[in-house]
Design an enzyme around this catalytic site. Structure first.
Site, PDB file in Angstrom:
ATOM      1  CE  LYS A 171     -15.108 -37.310  13.627  1.00  0.00           C
ATOM      2  NZ  LYS A 171     -15.479 -38.105  14.808  1.00  0.00           N
ATOM      3  CD  GLU A 246      -4.221 -25.822  19.516  1.00  0.00           C
ATOM      4  OE1 GLU A 246      -3.239 -26.393  20.019  1.00  0.00           O
ATOM      5  OE2 GLU A 246      -4.397 -24.615  19.591  1.00  0.00           O
ATOM      6  CB  CYS A 280      -2.908 -31.604  24.676  1.00  0.00           C
ATOM      7  SG  CYS A 280      -3.686 -30.025  25.072  1.00  0.00           S
ATOM      8  CD  GLU A 381      -0.173 -36.876  23.664  1.00  0.00           C
ATOM      9  OE1 GLU A 381      -0.524 -37.361  22.584  1.00  0.00           O
ATOM     10  OE2 GLU A 381      -0.601 -35.783  24.094  1.00  0.00           O
TER      11      GLU A 381
HETATM   12  P1  NAD Z   1      -7.629 -38.602  17.506  1.00  0.00           P
HETATM   13  O1  NAD Z   1      -6.680 -37.943  16.568  1.00  0.00           O
HETATM   14  O2  NAD Z   1      -7.685 -40.066  17.545  1.00  0.00           O
HETATM   15  O3  NAD Z   1      -9.126 -38.111  17.212  1.00  0.00           O
HETATM   16  C1  NAD Z   1      -9.471 -36.756  17.177  1.00  0.00           C
HETATM   17  C2  NAD Z   1     -10.653 -36.568  16.249  1.00  0.00           C
HETATM   18  O4  NAD Z   1     -10.258 -36.853  14.914  1.00  0.00           O
HETATM   19  C3  NAD Z   1     -11.831 -37.498  16.537  1.00  0.00           C
HETATM   20  O5  NAD Z   1     -13.046 -36.794  16.374  1.00  0.00           O
HETATM   21  C4  NAD Z   1     -11.684 -38.561  15.466  1.00  0.00           C
HETATM   22  O6  NAD Z   1     -12.894 -39.194  15.133  1.00  0.00           O
HETATM   23  C5  NAD Z   1     -11.181 -37.722  14.302  1.00  0.00           C
HETATM   24  N1  NAD Z   1     -10.497 -38.470  13.241  1.00  0.00           N
HETATM   25  C6  NAD Z   1      -9.807 -39.628  13.336  1.00  0.00           C
HETATM   26  N2  NAD Z   1      -9.329 -39.986  12.121  1.00  0.00           N
HETATM   27  C7  NAD Z   1      -9.722 -39.026  11.251  1.00  0.00           C
HETATM   28  C8  NAD Z   1      -9.524 -38.829   9.856  1.00  0.00           C
HETATM   29  N3  NAD Z   1      -8.852 -39.702   9.108  1.00  0.00           N
HETATM   30  N4  NAD Z   1     -10.049 -37.726   9.286  1.00  0.00           N
HETATM   31  C9  NAD Z   1     -10.742 -36.826  10.022  1.00  0.00           C
HETATM   32  N5  NAD Z   1     -10.976 -36.976  11.352  1.00  0.00           N
HETATM   33  C10 NAD Z   1     -10.461 -38.047  11.970  1.00  0.00           C
HETATM   34  O7  NAD Z   1      -7.280 -37.995  18.934  1.00  0.00           O
HETATM   35  P2  NAD Z   1      -7.946 -38.372  20.342  1.00  0.00           P
HETATM   36  O8  NAD Z   1      -7.466 -39.720  20.749  1.00  0.00           O
HETATM   37  O9  NAD Z   1      -9.392 -38.099  20.285  1.00  0.00           O
HETATM   38  O10 NAD Z   1      -7.353 -37.272  21.299  1.00  0.00           O
HETATM   39  C11 NAD Z   1      -6.167 -37.392  21.988  1.00  0.00           C
HETATM   40  C12 NAD Z   1      -5.095 -36.575  21.329  1.00  0.00           C
HETATM   41  O11 NAD Z   1      -5.524 -35.227  21.193  1.00  0.00           O
HETATM   42  C13 NAD Z   1      -3.835 -36.512  22.151  1.00  0.00           C
HETATM   43  O12 NAD Z   1      -2.718 -36.649  21.309  1.00  0.00           O
HETATM   44  C14 NAD Z   1      -3.879 -35.111  22.743  1.00  0.00           C
HETATM   45  O13 NAD Z   1      -2.626 -34.588  23.101  1.00  0.00           O
HETATM   46  C15 NAD Z   1      -4.521 -34.353  21.649  1.00  0.00           C
HETATM   47  N6  NAD Z   1      -5.111 -33.115  22.149  1.00  0.00           N
HETATM   48  C16 NAD Z   1      -4.517 -31.946  21.823  1.00  0.00           C
HETATM   49  C17 NAD Z   1      -5.007 -30.758  22.325  1.00  0.00           C
HETATM   50  C18 NAD Z   1      -4.365 -29.458  21.965  1.00  0.00           C
HETATM   51  O14 NAD Z   1      -4.987 -28.439  22.220  1.00  0.00           O
HETATM   52  N7  NAD Z   1      -3.168 -29.434  21.407  1.00  0.00           N
HETATM   53  C19 NAD Z   1      -6.121 -30.760  23.160  1.00  0.00           C
HETATM   54  C20 NAD Z   1      -6.713 -31.974  23.474  1.00  0.00           C
HETATM   55  C21 NAD Z   1      -6.190 -33.154  22.959  1.00  0.00           C
END
Ligand code: NAD
Length: 480
Positions: A171, A246, A280, A381
């Site tokens: 997803k 992650e 990230c 962040e």
């Molecule tokens: P997010 O948590 O808002 O969304 C990530 C994914 O989770 C999306 O596909 C979203 O639709 C889904 N999601 C949201 N609520 C959910 C739920 N209740 N159940 C299941 N899925 C759900 O994050 P974002 O804004 O897309 O990304 C930014 C964040 O990701 C930042 O905090 C960044 O640091 C982190 N990130 C981490 C890494 C890593 O490798 N550690 C890499 C890239 C980004």
């Protein structure tokens, strides 16, 4: 505007509600994708479950061949995929091309495990017995990914899942679903059997939640924010589903007085402003030794002033828009709050002006000084093109400041003192440490967060291990 279908068993699902995909540089609608209902998610998971055993029964070499073919197709389609990626996410075209190459390299790398997923035979305490520890796929993987690297992170989940003999339902984030859908099409062309890779599109709160709450996935491999990671962990607990998370970061970037300052400046700029600060492992807080603080800051600010903000499809652009309005407003709030708490703006500080910026989610590359460790800008962040710079007096203090965080993903250290390096390796609380260099993990490292930055991880042989489980076999035999 392009109409996309979901990719489930390589087939079209019945029509339902759809949602727009915007270009963050222009706010134009560039595509529409379906909103997967709970039923669609269930269909995708069932398709993945049915397809997985036959996929796992192929030899590793046969699975590897398909991954290699898929990697080549991604490379052949680089320009087209990079453009779609840039249009949905907003990163400069050159960065998008880099992301496509990086993504393809995961296919090739994980294909190398085609003959390398091995079991063990351990000595038994009983005569006439062997003990085998046998690797097995987890079954169906639910991959849930963010918007900042929608192509590379999709492959980061798909490639290890598939080489280990799993199927996957992926997803993508609702803002950037196109890259994953395009990848799935190429997978089909590469010979991935129907049902082995499925992509469902829709919001996290409904589509994502349905994936996580199902009892079908053997693993939820998630990349995204800490808040969502915690929620996923709670929901996954209901079925005791494995999770690999992650999550976010707040990387400290420590500059000692004995380092190569020009290199440190170059790396600090890249580590903050790559992908509009939406990485990230970004340099989220720069700590500079007081003896070199003035020199560092002056060179750093002048380098930041050289960065061009603009249409990501144009050449010589370093910084595109933020991905969406909420993200832009979040960054604005952090800067405003820091200003009110006493921070000074060394450069940037707001939205850029001019006809090119009338539409889209733009923010100027920004450097803040006069910050304190207890400010939110030093603790939360920001995930945008904004960096606070703070002075410290000695190395002990720098280590303490760096560890004063609930995050523990990446950290950076610039020093030429071996003992300081060894001390940082031992004491910095992070899963990834860059010494005297800028950002960018390797496919064969282990990308893992400590503290609230995650559990489990991706890449390399340790990342692959999360896509496997082990079975211990006690085999009694009788031979003369
Ligand atoms: P997010 O948590 O808002 O969304 C990530 C994914 O989770 C999306 O596909 C979203 O639709 C889904 N999601 C949201 N609520 C959910 C739920 N209740 N159940 C299941 N899925 C759900 O994050 P974002 O804004 O897309 O990304 C930014 C964040 O990701 C930042 O905090 C960044 O640091 C982190 N990130 C981490 C890494 C890593 O490798 N550690 C890499 C890239 C980004």
């Amino acid at each position: 505007m392009t109409e996309y279908q979901m990719f489930v068993e390589g087939q079209r699902l019945p029509d339902g509600p759809r949602m727009p995909v915007f270009n963050p540089a222009t706010e134009e609608i560039i595509a529409e994708v379906p909103v997967a209902s709970e039923r669609d998610v269930e269909t995708a998971l069932q398709a993945a479950k049915s397809a997985q055993p036959a996929w796992a029964r192929l030899t590793g070499v046969d699975r590897g061949k398909i991954l290699r073919r898929w990697g080549h197709l991604v490379e052949q389609n680089k320009s087209r995929l990079a453009r779609i990626l840039s249009e949905e996410e907003g990163k400069p075209l050159a960065e998008a091309e880099g992301e496509i190459d990086f993504g393809a390299s995961w296919f090739h790398y994980f294909a190398e495990f085609d003959r390398r997923i091995e079991g063990e035979i351990v000595p038994s305490d009983r005569p006439g017995e062997q003990i085998w520890i046998v690797p097995a796929p987890v079954g169906v993987v639910a991959g849930i990914i963010p918007w900042n690297y929608p192509s590379a992170v999709a492959i980061r989940k798909i490639a290890p899942a598939l080489v280990a003999g799993n199927s996957i339902v992926l997803k993508p984030h609702e803002d950037t679903p196109l890259s994953a859908l395009e990848l799935a099409r190429l997978g089909h062309e590469a010979g991935v059997p129907p049902g082995v890779v499925n992509v469902v599109t829709g919001p996290g709160e409904t589509t994502g939640e349905a994936l996580v709450r199902s009892s079908i996935p053997g693993l939820i491999s998630f990349t995204g924010s800490v808040a969502t990671g915690k929620r996923i962990m709670r929901n996954a607990a209901e079925n005791v589903t494995l999770v690999s998370l992650e999550l976010g970061g707040k990387a400290p970037f420590i500059v000692m007085d004995d380092c190569n300052l020009a290199e440190a400046v170059r790396a600090a700029v890249l580590a903050r402003f790559l992908n509009c600060g939406q990485v990230c492992i970004c340099n989220e807080r720069t700590y500079v030794h007081k003896r070199v603080a003035e020199r560092f800051l002056s060179a750093f600010v002048s380098a930041v002033k050289q960065l061009n903000v603009g249409n990501p499809l144009e050449p010589n652009v370093h910084i595109g828009p933020k991905v969406n309005k909420e993200e832009l407003e979040k960054v604005e709030r952090y800067v405003e709050e820091a200003r009110q708490a006493g921070a000074q703006i060394a450069t940037g500080g707001g939205r850029p002006h001019g006809p090119a910026f009338e539409h889209g989610y733009w923010f100027e590359p920004t450097v803040l000084t006069g910050v304190r460790q207890d400010m939110r800008i030093m603790q939360e962040e920001v995930f945008g093109p904004v960096v606070p710079v703070m002075e410290f007096s000695d190395f002990e203090e720098a280590i303490e400041l760096a560890n004063d965080s609930r995050f523990g993903l990446a950290a950076y250290l610039f020093t030429n003192d071996l003992n300081r390096v060894m001390r940082a390796v031992r004491d910095l609380e992070c899963g990834e440490l860059y010494i005297n260099r800028g950002p960018g993990e390797s496919i064969h490292g282990y990308h893992t967060g400590w503290k609230q930055s995650g559990i489990g991880g991706d890449d390399g042989k340790h990342g692959l291990e999360h896509y496997l489980r082990r079975k211990t076999v006690y085999l009694k035999y009788s031979i003369d």
